[in-house]
Design an enzyme around this catalytic site. Structure first.
Site, PDB file in Angstrom:
ATOM      1  N   ASP A 307       0.855  -1.177   0.000  1.00 53.56           N
ATOM      2  CA  ASP A 307       0.000   0.000   0.000  1.00 53.56           C
ATOM      3  C   ASP A 307       0.900   1.239   0.000  1.00 53.56           C
ATOM      4  O   ASP A 307       2.073   1.163   0.375  1.00 53.56           O
ATOM      5  CB  ASP A 307      -0.895  -0.028   1.242  1.00 53.56           C
ATOM      6  CG  ASP A 307      -1.753   1.211   1.351  1.00 53.56           C
ATOM      7  OD1 ASP A 307      -2.378   1.589   0.359  1.00 53.56           O
ATOM      8  OD2 ASP A 307      -1.783   1.806   2.442  1.00 53.56           O
ATOM      9  N   ASP A 506      -1.587  -0.795   6.165  1.00 52.10           N
ATOM     10  CA  ASP A 506      -1.769  -0.316   7.526  1.00 52.10           C
ATOM     11  C   ASP A 506      -3.195   0.112   7.833  1.00 52.10           C
ATOM     12  O   ASP A 506      -3.574   0.201   8.989  1.00 52.10           O
ATOM     13  CB  ASP A 506      -0.848   0.887   7.798  1.00 52.10           C
ATOM     14  CG  ASP A 506      -1.382   2.170   7.181  1.00 52.10           C
ATOM     15  OD1 ASP A 506      -1.750   2.133   5.983  1.00 52.10           O
ATOM     16  OD2 ASP A 506      -1.449   3.181   7.883  1.00 52.10           O
ATOM     17  N   ASP A 510      -7.166  -1.650   3.879  1.00 49.48           N
ATOM     18  CA  ASP A 510      -6.230  -2.671   3.407  1.00 49.48           C
ATOM     19  C   ASP A 510      -6.603  -4.072   3.879  1.00 49.48           C
ATOM     20  O   ASP A 510      -5.999  -5.051   3.428  1.00 49.48           O
ATOM     21  CB  ASP A 510      -4.810  -2.356   3.889  1.00 49.48           C
ATOM     22  CG  ASP A 510      -4.268  -1.072   3.300  1.00 49.48           C
ATOM     23  OD1 ASP A 510      -4.603  -0.779   2.144  1.00 49.48           O
ATOM     24  OD2 ASP A 510      -3.534  -0.354   4.008  1.00 49.48           O
TER      25      ASP A 510
END
Length: 761
Positions: A307, A506, A510
């Site tokens: 990410d 995080d 996600d």
């Protein structure tokens, strides 16, 4: 025989029987010795038979069958001493396995056992002790010296000194100022302080950690079953070699010798010990691996998805620069903007306040503050009407100026946001901000490639321009922007065809991608429970470079486990061949097998410690790192002053330019040059002793010399600058300022990355 009490009692019985039999034989009581040895061997065989039958009911076939055959054959042929020695070998091996597992779980159990049970809660002005389950969000709590923070919350009254080693692996205490967040599980290592709970116990960080630790303790890795499959190959091989020994010699004792040395204790014990040791090692470094299956999959991973926001970047706005439209200095703009921003809880406003304080500016109280959520705010600061907010909000109340169009283009080029500033109804400047890269991100990706990752893909819901900027800065192989959570899942599903996949994230958004990957890795220090629960690995220390460390530990642990399998099989086959040839009698074979057991299990225990590469990794103390960062922070105003001069010297009246340039040169000689000289003379020699290579800081030292040269040249050119422009020209000086600004920016970035990499917190 897997019960803990049997693992402790049975070796004692086997050892007493073996020793007692030797004593009886020495006293001439051979029949009693044989009876004692046979009895202990049959006891072990009976317990082993019960375990084998239990596994058969679960449709599992293990190689314990070879050990049972060895004991039974030895008793049948009257080799009671051999039978007793095999029983002792088996029992002691299981005891060593139990000890190894307990030692490997030490870090995991430490987390569980220290979970807080009670809390001191205020009821009005009185304190009451309540079970931690009764604490609710909003409760005011007291933390005394040595107590564990029971729930997530914030510090209320005074600075808290906390030991977070159980969460992050960092041994040094950390300080949390009033208003800062606290994570449950930290230990109060200083004076008592008050806190306010932000979550109940069941929703706090530590409760989630304990749940994941319990899952890790109760897990059994697929690789352990893989070891059983390897070991099952020994059954037909052992029976074939035993038959060959009978055909060659017709001696049943030679058959017995083959069965004795084929007892697969190393295979049974070494793999689970190595896997659990690897999980324990990860926990010691603040890397929580939920189970052995995850550790084994982590070791095989080759494809990494990342990410962007909060993973490669910090996840919050940071001030890049303050830009002036001409009427006010950057310092004046930052002071007025920071004074007004104090009245807003918005994250960008708080970043502006933090930047102003880092520059040592004294902020004033703003009056008549009005805020339009999501747009901006206005108020009176030092008698000036100040507006701060987005372009549309400020431009709607001020006359148009050409400077604004150039600033909007620059924002688009640099993929930055801005809070525009108007003073007394006139556009005065802007504060540029962006989501900065984590300091460790570029190095973390280099380490991941060294750890065996072949392809790195960045997944983000952000627009393509922002994604490209970050992706190129860190060096990913592929960038996929504008993705929804479902789009991230689809990308990972597509990647699975190329091998085992990792996903690092995080945020709550996600969680689906973390669950979709073969191994999800959550940066869990921020307390994003959804992503932490979905992941197989949680990094309690919020650092991306811990992902590479987790890969190294996993691959080392799996390598040690595979080594145990190969060495165990190889040594057993060699011993069996010697037994077939008649060179290794049954009693000697039992002793050899015991030595093999101890060697292979001892090798598996190496996974508990750091490899030589990790042990050699240099570190700096947290206090030293913090002091270096503070020195760099103190120089930031000077660097911004240098940048402003480099960009605006050509548009400044000559007399004013000479005056500003003289002040800048004086500041460089007084602040920057002594700092860089001290780094070269005192800091770098100490760092060189901690880094590999003959001259690891050669490039940085060369940069120092170039900084000294350019600063000296700037001093000469500034002194030579005259009103009639017969000496150095402003254009030449501006080019030199641009070179010095670029060089210092790169140099500070390299040093910050180096210092961060040496910080093991």
């Amino acid at each position: 025989m897997s019960s803990s009490w049997l693992s402790l009692v049975l070796p004692g019985i086997a050892l007493l029987a073996f020793s007692g039999g030797l004593l009886l034989r020495g006293l001439g009581q051979g029949e009693l010795a044989t009876l004692l040895w046979s009895g202990s061997a049959l006891l072990a065989a009976g317990l082993l038979l019960v375990e084998i039958l239990a596994r058969l009911r679960r449709k599992e076939i293990g190689v314990d069958l070879i050990a049972l055959l060895a004991i039974g054959t030895a008793v049948f042929f009257g080799q009671a001493l051999v039978a007793a020695l095999v029983a002792l070998m088996l029992a002691s091996g299981r005891a060593l396995e139990s000890y190894s597992a307990r030692r490997a779980e030490r870090e995991l159990r430490r987390l569980i056992d220290r979970a807080p049970r009670v809390a001191w809660r205020y009821r009005g002005s009185e304190l009451e002790q309540v079970p931690v389950e009764q604490v609710q969000a909003g409760d005011r709590l007291l933390l005394r010296l040595g107590e564990v923070v029971p729930v997530d919350g914030v510090v209320l009254d005074s600075t808290a000194t906390l030991d977070e080693s159980a969460l992050t692996g960092e041994p040094l205490p950390v300080r949390r100022a009033p208003g800062e967040a606290l994570r449950s599980g930290a230990l109060n290592a200083g004076a008592p302080f008050e806190m306010r709970a932000s979550h109940p116990a069941t929703q706090s960080t530590y409760a989630a950690i304990v749940r994941m630790v319990e899952a890790a303790r109760l897990s059994r890795a697929p690789f352990v079953r893989l070891a059983d499959r390897y070991a099952l190959l020994l059954i037909p091989v052992t029976l074939a070699l035993a038959g060959l020994a009978w055909l060659i010699s017709g001696d049943p004792l030679r058959v017995l010798a083959v069965l004795v040395v084929a007892t697969p204790c190393p295979l049974i014990l070494a793999v689970p010990v190595a896997i659990m040791s690897g999980i324990s090692r990860c926990a010691h470094r603040g890397i929580l691996v939920k189970d052995g299956a995850t550790l084994e999959a982590l070791a095989r991973a080759r494809l990494l998805f990342l990410d962007k926001t909060g993973t490669l970047t910090t996840g919050h706005a940071s001030v890049l620069s303050v830009e002036s439209a001409g009427s006010y200095s950057q310092e004046q703009l930052l002071r007025l903007a920071g004074s007004l921003a104090q009245s807003s809880p918005h994250l960008v406003a708080q970043a502006i306040v933090e930047a102003a304080r880092n520059h040592g500016l004294s902020l004033e109280r703003a009056l008549e503050v009005q805020e339009q959520p999501g747009a901006g705010l206005c108020g009176v600061v030092d008698g000036h009407a100040v507006m701060l907010g987005g372009h549309d909000y400020v431009a709607a109340a001020t006359p148009a100026v050409p400077w604004t169009e150039g600033m909007l283009r620059r924002m688009a080029y640099e993929v930055a946001g801005a809070s525009f500033i108007a003073i007394d109804g006139v556009m005065a400047g802007a504060v540029l901000f962006s989501d900065r890269l984590r300091l460790e991100s570029p190095r973390a990706l280099r380490l991941l490639r060294q750890a065996g990752i072949r392809h790195i893909v960045m997944l983000t819901g952000d627009r393509s321009e922002a994604a490209q900027t970050i992706g190129m800065a860190v060096g990913v192989d592929e960038i996929r922007a504008g993705l929804s959570p479902a789009g991230k899942v689809a990308a990972i599903a597509q990647g699975k065809s190329d091998g085992t996949t990792l996903m690092v994230g995080d945020g709550i958004n996600d969680a689906p991608a973390l669950a979709a990957a073969d191994v999800g890795i959550a940066l869990g220090a921020g307390g994003a429970n959804a992503s932490s629960e979905a992941a197989g690995v949680v990094l309690l220390a919020d650092r991306l470079d811990r992902v590479a460390e987790a890969l190294r530990i996993a691959r080392r642990s799996r390598g040690i486990a595979v080594q145990g399998v190969m060495v165990g099989i190889g040594l057993s086959l060699l011993a069996m061949l010697l037994a077939v040839a008649g060179y290794l009698p049954a009693l000697a074979g039992a002793i050899v097998q015991e030595v093999i057991d101890l060697a292979v299990i001892g090798n598996a225990l190496r996974a508990l410690g750091a490899g030589w590469r990790e042990r050699a990794a240099p570190t700096l103390t947290g206090e030293w790192i913090d002091s270096l960062r503070q020195e760099h922070a103190a120089l930031l105003p000077l660097l911004e002053r240098l940048r402003a001069a480099a960009e605006g010297l050509d548009s400044t009246p000559p007399a004013q330019a000479r005056e500003e340039l003289a002040g800048l040169v004086e500041a460089l000689q007084r602040q920057l040059i002594p700092h860089e000289q001290a780094d070269e003379d005192r800091l770098y020699p100490q760092l060189a002793q901690r880094l590999p290579g003959e001259d690891p800081l050669a490039a940085l030292s060369h940069t120092h010399r170039e900084i000294f040269r350019l600063a000296h040249l700037l001093e000469r050119m500034s002194a030579d600058l005259s009103g009639d422009a017969k000496g150095s020209s402003l254009a030449e000086i501006q080019r030199l300022l641009l070179r010095l600004d670029t060089l210092l920016s790169l140099h500070f970035a390299e040093e910050d990355e180096l210092y961060h990499s040496l910080d093991r917190r």
